[in-house]
Write an enzyme that holds these catalytic residues in place. Structure first.
Site, PDB file in Angstrom:
ATOM      1  N   CYS A 158       0.806  -1.225   0.000  1.00 18.75           N
ATOM      2  CA  CYS A 158       0.000   0.000   0.000  1.00 18.75           C
ATOM      3  C   CYS A 158       0.840   1.277   0.000  1.00 18.75           C
ATOM      4  CB  CYS A 158      -0.929  -0.010   1.198  1.00 18.75           C
ATOM      5  SG  CYS A 158      -1.728  -1.596   1.405  1.00 18.75           S
ATOM      6  N   HIS A 291      -3.030   8.013   5.980  1.00 17.87           N
ATOM      7  CA  HIS A 291      -3.197   6.724   5.302  1.00 17.87           C
ATOM      8  C   HIS A 291      -4.635   6.277   5.549  1.00 17.87           C
ATOM      9  CE1 HIS A 291      -2.196   3.097   3.306  1.00 17.87           C
ATOM     10  NE2 HIS A 291      -2.322   2.335   4.366  1.00 17.87           N
ATOM     11  N   HIS A 326      -9.510   2.227  -0.858  1.00 20.76           N
ATOM     12  CA  HIS A 326      -8.063   2.059  -0.750  1.00 20.76           C
ATOM     13  C   HIS A 326      -7.568   1.526  -2.089  1.00 20.76           C
ATOM     14  CE1 HIS A 326      -4.111   1.394   0.452  1.00 20.76           C
ATOM     15  NE2 HIS A 326      -4.265   0.659   1.531  1.00 20.76           N
TER      16      HIS A 326
END
Lengths: 397, 350
Positions: A158, A291, A326
């Site tokens: 990620c 995040h 995401h």
């Protein structure tokens, strides 16, 4: 540091818009892209919402005129790279240009359709697996735009595209390149959706990052790139910079393959070192693009790391993943674009769907759109599997 | 570029440098795929953890530990890894169950270990390394990019030690896909004839090559002075670029003691090396390495390990040479290709 890496343009496609202007409009209007999958063919489409781009592969390919047989990640990458690159493509004679693109999924969206045939030694369409590797995605797009001075692919889960932006800046600073298109792309695939589902970190409702009652994340898809240039390249291309990349840091949490340490060791190192490199104190940061995935573990670790690092003076902070989902390998590229837009337009984005204060974190994110701000310094966080933590600092010019 | 290579950990089709007999004997096989001869992992990986590790992960961790041991360090300050294909075995375990079980009743272990940065993450976890950690996945340039990254990192953090590695594993299905597209050979071929093979397709391979690198000179180290990368489908262009690489480094062929070449058993790509060796390197000592490692995206990490081993042991095995051994090992060049990805390396023994 010999010279600075200025950010002169952006390119993006996500579930909230097919270009920078459309994404900005959605951010301003509080329009989320999370909903039911229409193009991802999965058993879970009624149960697990995703932030899907509502275009078929044919529709995506038509935007840039590339073959619609490419993996979807390459199609998304081409759309965003085109927006970022088009204004300068004809002005770069004699300049060295690099393409730094991250992804985690490669051509898996096509491979997963024919894997049974491969395994059972039945006939299959080789073209569906020809671009399986992550690097093949980048190569297709770089070749389409004729960029070949330096082309690379990074895959650190990620945090991937934060690292491609970091390396791009390093190479410009070191005088190895004049221009870099840097960020990343990832499409939805059954592989990733099912993988995250086994980890039991997917929210069956639209996600609520940094909310006490958060249930997990929604996966998204997209691509996001920024164009970085040296001063010399800006002069030749007639480009102007809204901001520059003044700090970056990559650290490892070294705690668990998929979970973050309780007090966010890696998060603190990444944020702290990025600010240090930019020559900034925590109090200088005007906005943090978190995040903020919406999982219990991430938001708690990140929240605590910020609490410790910013010592009671928490800047405006929000996660934009309630808008875009995401987007994994694209996330830091997408959020770099949002960070640039925050500086350019003086805005802090609302952390959509926030309702309840987290019990283990003392601060709360921005919940209503704030405009008319003087945003000078933005910190953007990206943390991932394998303990990979990266933070970027964007500074107004 | 000025990247010092102090130590290596190698797991390869030709064995691993965990024992003293590494590269002592000429390879013996009759195959089209050269699987890694894995070491005894005792002492490198705790048995409980070893059971759960795919081949890529255990090869990578063992190679990283050997490199650290040989350099006498407990943990590196940073980690930079290249892998063309990533963790294929775990990717396939999860993909297989997902497709066979129609997305039902899946478990997370294989998915967790399928991400491309698994090896880098696991090394950091086991060594307690909180530093910079990157994984490059750019096909035949993955390991080279990991080294360029190591150099960029060291420019900003002089004096630190960074672990750099290349790793790729072969699976039955990756082999069959790459055989179908003609990249890997189908025929069983004896070791002694691989380098002169008339086969279509390369000898398939896998392995891990990890290195402790830094910015400071040290005795018995190698220093990478330059890595030039390019892509081309045209042989003439590839040869021109090799010449340009030499010119760029003010190197004449006479200055070079040894050229290590990525001849891979594919009669099609053999022509590039053949023409190079009859023109640019007509009077040079030439070594080969892919009859030992097989062909894979990060095979250049094996080549670097081989050169370091030869320099540190002051021994050039006869079976790596295509012609006369050189009198000394000072100025070294690697010319490698993987598909249309080429790399040219200028290396000096310190």
């Amino acid at each position: 540091m010999a010279q600075s890496a200025y950010i002169v343009n952006t390119g993006i496609i996500t579930a909230i818009g097919n270009d920078t202007a459309a994404c900005l409009q959605s951010l301003l209007n509080g329009r989320s892209g999370v909903g039911k999958a229409e193009y991802l063919r999965t058993f879970w489409k009624d149960e697990l919402p995703v932030a899907e781009i509502k275009l078929s592969n044919e529709g995506l390919a038509a935007i840039t005129g590339v073959p619609d047989t490419w993996p979807r990640t390459a199609l998304l990458s081409a759309v965003a790279a085109k927006e970022a690159w088009a204004p300068f493509a004809e002005r770069t004679t004699g300049l060295r240009t690099g393409f730094f693109s991250a992804n985690t999924v490669g051509g898996m969206d096509l491979t997963e359709d024919i894997y049974k045939e491969i395994k059972n030694k039945l006939p299959y369409d080789f073209n569906k697996v020809a671009n399986h590797e992550c690097g093949a995605i980048t190569e297709l797009v770089a070749a389409h735009f004729g960029i070949n001075d330096f082309v690379t692919t990074i895959s650190t889960a990620c945090s991937s595209s934060a690292n491609s932006i970091m390396m791009a800046a390093q190479m410009i600073e070191a005088g190895m390149l004049d221009i870099a298109i840097a960020g990343g792309a990832d499409s939805l695939s059954r592989f990733t959706l099912n993988g995250f589902n086994t980890l039991m970190i997917l929210d069956k409702q639209p996600c609520q990052p940094f909310d006490n009652n958060r249930r997990g994340l929604n996966l998204g898809e997209g691509a996001g790139y920024i164009v970085l240039m040296s001063e010399r390249a800006m002069q030749q291309c007639g480009a102007t910079a809204a901001c520059k990349l003044s700090g970056y840091a990559n650290a490892n949490d070294a705690y668990h393959q998929t979970a973050s340490s309780p007090d966010g060791t890696g998060n603190k190192l990444a944020m702290g070192n990025a600010m240090k490199q930019a020559g900034l104190q925590p109090a200088d940061i005007d906005y943090i693009n978190l995040h903020g995935t919406g999982t219990a573990n991430n938001d708690s670790s990140e929240g605590k790391a910020i609490e410790i690092l910013f010592e009671g003076k928490i800047p405006k902070a929000s996660s934009t993943k309630a808008y875009t989902g995401h987007t994994l390998g694209a996330a830091a590229g997408v959020e770099a674009v949002f960070s640039v837009l925050s500086i350019k337009n003086g805005i802090a984005y609302p952390n959509l769907r926030w309702q309840t204060q987290m019990e283990d974190v003392s601060w709360k994110p921005v919940t209503e759109l704030e405009t008319g701000l003087d945003i000078k310094y933005v910190l953007s966080n990206s943390f991932g599997f394998g303990g990979n933590c990266s933070s970027l600092v964007f500074s107004k010019c | 570029m000025e990247l010092y290579i102090y130590s290596a950990g190698i797991v390869s089709g030709a064995g691993s440098n965990t024992t003293d007999d590494f590269l002592k004997d000429a390879p013996v096989y009759n195959t089209g795929k050269l699987l890694a001869a894995e070491p005894d992992y005792t002492g490198y990986i705790p048995p409980m953890q070893l059971r759960r590790m795919s081949k890529a992960v255990r090869m990578g961790i063992a190679a990283s530990k050997v490199a650290m041991q040989h350099a006498g360090i407990e943990k590196p300050d940073a980690i930079s890894i290249g892998t063309a294909m990533g963790c294929l075995q775990d990717t396939e375990v999860f993909l297989n169950k997902m497709t066979e079980q129609d997305e039902q009743m899946l478990t997370p272990t294989a998915f967790i270990q399928s991400t491309h940065n698994t090896v880098g993450g696991q090394i950091a976890l086991l060594a307690g390394c909180y530093g910079h950690n990157l994984t490059y996945v750019h096909r035949g340039h993955s390991f080279e990019h990991a080294l360029i990254n190591a150099q960029l990192y060291l420019n900003q953090h002089p004096g630190e030690k960074i672990l750099a590695g290349g790793i790729d594993e072969l699976t039955d299905n990756s082999l069959s896909v790459m055989q179908q597209c003609g990249m890997y050979m189908n025929a069983e071929t004896p070791a002694e004839s691989i380098l002169a093979s008339k086969n279509k397709g390369a000898l398939a391979g896998e392995g891990a090559g990890f290195f402790i690198t830094g910015s400071d000179p040290a005795p018995n180290a190698l220093v990478i002075k330059d890595i030039v990368l390019f892509n081309t489908h045209k042989e003439a262009e590839a040869i021109e670029k090799v010449t340009a690489f030499l010119n760029h480094n003010n190197l004449s062929a006479a200055d070079i003691d040894l050229v290590a070449e990525g001849i891979d058993g594919d009669s099609h790509t053999a022509s590039f090396y053949k023409n190079l060796n009859s023109s640019v390197f007509a009077n040079n000592s030439i070594a080969a390495f892919k009859h030992l490692s097989g062909e894979y995206g990060t095979a250049s990490s094996f080549a670097l390990g081989l050169l370091l081993q030869m320099v540190q042991n002051k021994n050039i095995p006869s079976f790596v040479m295509l012609n006369e051994r050189p009198g000394k090992l000072k100025n070294l060049v690697i010319i490698n290709h993987y598909l249309h990805y080429y790399s040219c390396w200028y290396i000096q023994a310190v």
